[in-house]
Design a protein around this motif. Structure first.
Motif, PDB file in Angstrom:
ATOM      1  N   ASP A  86      94.972 -16.590   0.199  1.00 15.83           N
ATOM      2  CA  ASP A  86      94.299 -16.124   1.409  1.00 15.83           C
ATOM      3  C   ASP A  86      95.300 -16.009   2.550  1.00 15.83           C
ATOM      4  O   ASP A  86      96.132 -16.904   2.757  1.00 15.83           O
ATOM      5  CB  ASP A  86      93.186 -17.087   1.815  1.00 15.83           C
ATOM      6  N   ARG A  87      95.196 -14.926   3.297  1.00 16.73           N
ATOM      7  CA  ARG A  87      96.072 -14.692   4.441  1.00 16.73           C
ATOM      8  C   ARG A  87      95.282 -14.856   5.743  1.00 16.73           C
ATOM      9  O   ARG A  87      94.164 -14.350   5.873  1.00 16.73           O
ATOM     10  CB  ARG A  87      96.696 -13.297   4.355  1.00 16.73           C
ATOM     11  N   PHE A  88      95.906 -15.539   6.702  1.00 13.63           N
ATOM     12  CA  PHE A  88      95.270 -15.818   7.984  1.00 13.63           C
ATOM     13  C   PHE A  88      96.211 -15.447   9.127  1.00 13.63           C
ATOM     14  O   PHE A  88      97.422 -15.310   8.936  1.00 13.63           O
ATOM     15  CB  PHE A  88      94.934 -17.311   8.107  1.00 13.63           C
ATOM     16  N   THR A  89      95.636 -15.323  10.322  1.00  9.88           N
ATOM     17  CA  THR A  89      96.412 -15.269  11.552  1.00  9.88           C
ATOM     18  C   THR A  89      96.289 -16.626  12.212  1.00  9.88           C
ATOM     19  O   THR A  89      95.224 -17.002  12.706  1.00  9.88           O
ATOM     20  CB  THR A  89      95.900 -14.163  12.495  1.00  9.88           C
ATOM     21  N   ASN A 149      98.189 -21.881  17.751  1.00 10.55           N
ATOM     22  CA  ASN A 149      98.546 -23.246  18.145  1.00 10.55           C
ATOM     23  C   ASN A 149      97.577 -23.808  19.169  1.00 10.55           C
ATOM     24  O   ASN A 149      97.893 -24.735  19.905  1.00 10.55           O
ATOM     25  CB  ASN A 149      99.978 -23.292  18.687  1.00 10.55           C
ATOM     26  N   THR A 150      96.374 -23.257  19.192  1.00  9.52           N
ATOM     27  CA  THR A 150      95.374 -23.659  20.192  1.00  9.52           C
ATOM     28  C   THR A 150      94.266 -24.527  19.601  1.00  9.52           C
ATOM     29  O   THR A 150      93.437 -25.044  20.341  1.00  9.52           O
ATOM     30  CB  THR A 150      94.717 -22.414  20.815  1.00  9.52           C
ATOM     31  N   GLY A 151      94.241 -24.655  18.293  1.00  9.40           N
ATOM     32  CA  GLY A 151      93.165 -25.409  17.662  1.00  9.40           C
ATOM     33  C   GLY A 151      91.972 -24.562  17.258  1.00  9.40           C
ATOM     34  O   GLY A 151      91.015 -25.075  16.669  1.00  9.40           O
ATOM     35  N   ALA A 152      92.019 -23.273  17.567  1.00  4.99           N
ATOM     36  CA  ALA A 152      90.909 -22.386  17.209  1.00  4.99           C
ATOM     37  C   ALA A 152      90.899 -22.122  15.706  1.00  4.99           C
ATOM     38  O   ALA A 152      91.919 -22.246  15.031  1.00  4.99           O
ATOM     39  CB  ALA A 152      91.035 -21.065  17.970  1.00  4.99           C
ATOM     40  N   GLU A 153      89.736 -21.747  15.209  1.00  6.56           N
ATOM     41  CA  GLU A 153      89.629 -21.419  13.791  1.00  6.56           C
ATOM     42  C   GLU A 153      90.396 -20.130  13.505  1.00  6.56           C
ATOM     43  O   GLU A 153      90.133 -19.082  14.104  1.00  6.56           O
ATOM     44  CB  GLU A 153      88.155 -21.235  13.413  1.00  6.56           C
ATOM     45  N   PRO A 154      91.383 -20.139  12.601  1.00  4.54           N
ATOM     46  CA  PRO A 154      92.174 -18.930  12.336  1.00  4.54           C
ATOM     47  C   PRO A 154      91.380 -17.911  11.524  1.00  4.54           C
ATOM     48  O   PRO A 154      90.749 -18.272  10.525  1.00  4.54           O
ATOM     49  CB  PRO A 154      93.370 -19.463  11.539  1.00  4.54           C
ATOM     50  N   PRO A 155      91.392 -16.660  11.922  1.00  9.06           N
ATOM     51  CA  PRO A 155      90.667 -15.638  11.160  1.00  9.06           C
ATOM     52  C   PRO A 155      91.410 -15.262   9.880  1.00  9.06           C
ATOM     53  O   PRO A 155      92.640 -15.190   9.862  1.00  9.06           O
ATOM     54  CB  PRO A 155      90.613 -14.449  12.128  1.00  9.06           C
ATOM     55  N   LYS A 156      90.656 -15.032   8.835  1.00 10.05           N
ATOM     56  CA  LYS A 156      91.253 -14.568   7.580  1.00 10.05           C
ATOM     57  C   LYS A 156      91.425 -13.059   7.643  1.00 10.05           C
ATOM     58  O   LYS A 156      90.523 -12.332   8.055  1.00 10.05           O
ATOM     59  CB  LYS A 156      90.390 -14.952   6.384  1.00 10.05           C
ATOM     60  N   THR A 157      92.595 -12.585   7.214  1.00 11.60           N
ATOM     61  CA  THR A 157      92.897 -11.160   7.309  1.00 11.60           C
ATOM     62  C   THR A 157      92.996 -10.473   5.949  1.00 11.60           C
ATOM     63  O   THR A 157      93.081  -9.248   5.889  1.00 11.60           O
ATOM     64  CB  THR A 157      94.212 -10.948   8.076  1.00 11.60           C
TER      65      THR A 157
END
Length: 276
Positions: free
Chosen positions: A243-246, A249-257
């Motif tokens: 799985d690839r994500f973006t 460094n903010t703690g937000a949930e990273p979106p899968k791309t």
């Protein structure tokens, strides 16, 4: 002493948080570069019978390791401050490995707290997690030259991640087996300090249920190479390969791309994955 059976704590947790894991192709410690060179592309099956524990070692305080710790296949499990069944992030580990340390011939029972922490390059050889706690192992070195080697062993019952890659460098997982898991390896998607991470997973047996083999962050230049992967009990091919994500460094949930091989970040072909 309370009978061991009463100490065992079964714990499950929700799949809520994301961190990360990455690997590469070198090896340190007692395995050495020659071991990885000779075994990385081996086609021998990784799955072997799980070892029987040769004794019990209740552990109430994190064991710090520099050099080599040979556990003699004793079952280590948490007691006291390490004996809770909670799944909060930030738990202490059973083992903390200093840069260059080697941990071998260890069984981690339940509760396993946060498993193993590697502060820098480390080697885990023939380490078995019977019931993964928060994570099985977390790799935390800050140098791009750090190398983390997992050779042999296995893990069961990981509701979320088995190997959590928060630091920098390379992770190589060879001749490992995993079953009933969330993610085998995850490069941290939202750590406050981010790095480029590289992962190689080779000669590994994966048994469903599971969610994904590897998760990486393309915006940090992460890569994952999969070789000789055998997936068991997943005729519907529901376990994601890469799985690839973006990441952030903010703690937000990273979106899968994206998911699957792409030739740039997820480096493998369909022939590298077989279904049993």
């Amino acid at each position: 002493m309370t009978p061991r059976a009463t100490k065992r704590v079964r714990h499950r947790r929700g799949l809520t948080k994301r961190r990360a894991v990455v690997g590469g192709i070198a090896a340190l410690g007692m395995t050495g570069a020659a071991l990885v060179t000779s075994t990385m592309m081996s086609t021998a099956g990784a799955a072997t019978a799980w070892p029987e524990a040769k004794g019990e070692k209740p552990t109430s305080k994190t064991i710090e390791v520099s050099g080599t710790y040979d556990g003699g296949l004793k079952r280590h499990y948490g007691t006291g401050d390490l004996g809770g069944d909670g799944q909060d992030e930030g738990q202490d580990p059973i083992f903390k490995l200093k840069d260059g340390a080697v941990l071998k011939n260890v069984i981690l029972g339940s509760p396993a707290a946060d498993g193993v922490h590697c502060q820098g390059s480390c080697t885990l050889q023939n380490v078995w997690w019977e019931d993964v706690g928060e994570d099985a192992a977390t790799f935390k070195g800050t140098s791009a030259g750090s190398t983390y080697t997992v050779y042999g062993g296995g893990a069961k019952k990981a509701d979320d991640k088995v190997f959590q890659f928060n630091g920098a460098g390379k992770l190589v997982v060879t001749k490992f087996q995993v079953s009933d898991f969330g993610k085998l390896v995850r490069a941290c998607g939202n750590c406050s300090k981010q790095y480029q991470r590289n992962i190689i997973v080779n000669d590994v047996d994966i048994t469903a249920p599971g969610k994904s083999i590897v998760g990486i962050n393309t915006n940090y230049g992460d890569t994952a190479a999969l070789r000789n992967i055998r997936i068991h009990g997943d005729s519907g091919k529901k376990i994601a390969t890469c799985d690839r994500f973006t990441g952030n460094n903010t703690g937000a949930e990273p979106p899968k791309t994206g998911t699957g091989p792409d030739g740039k970040y997820c480096k493998f072909t369909a022939s590298d994955i077989s279904y049993k």
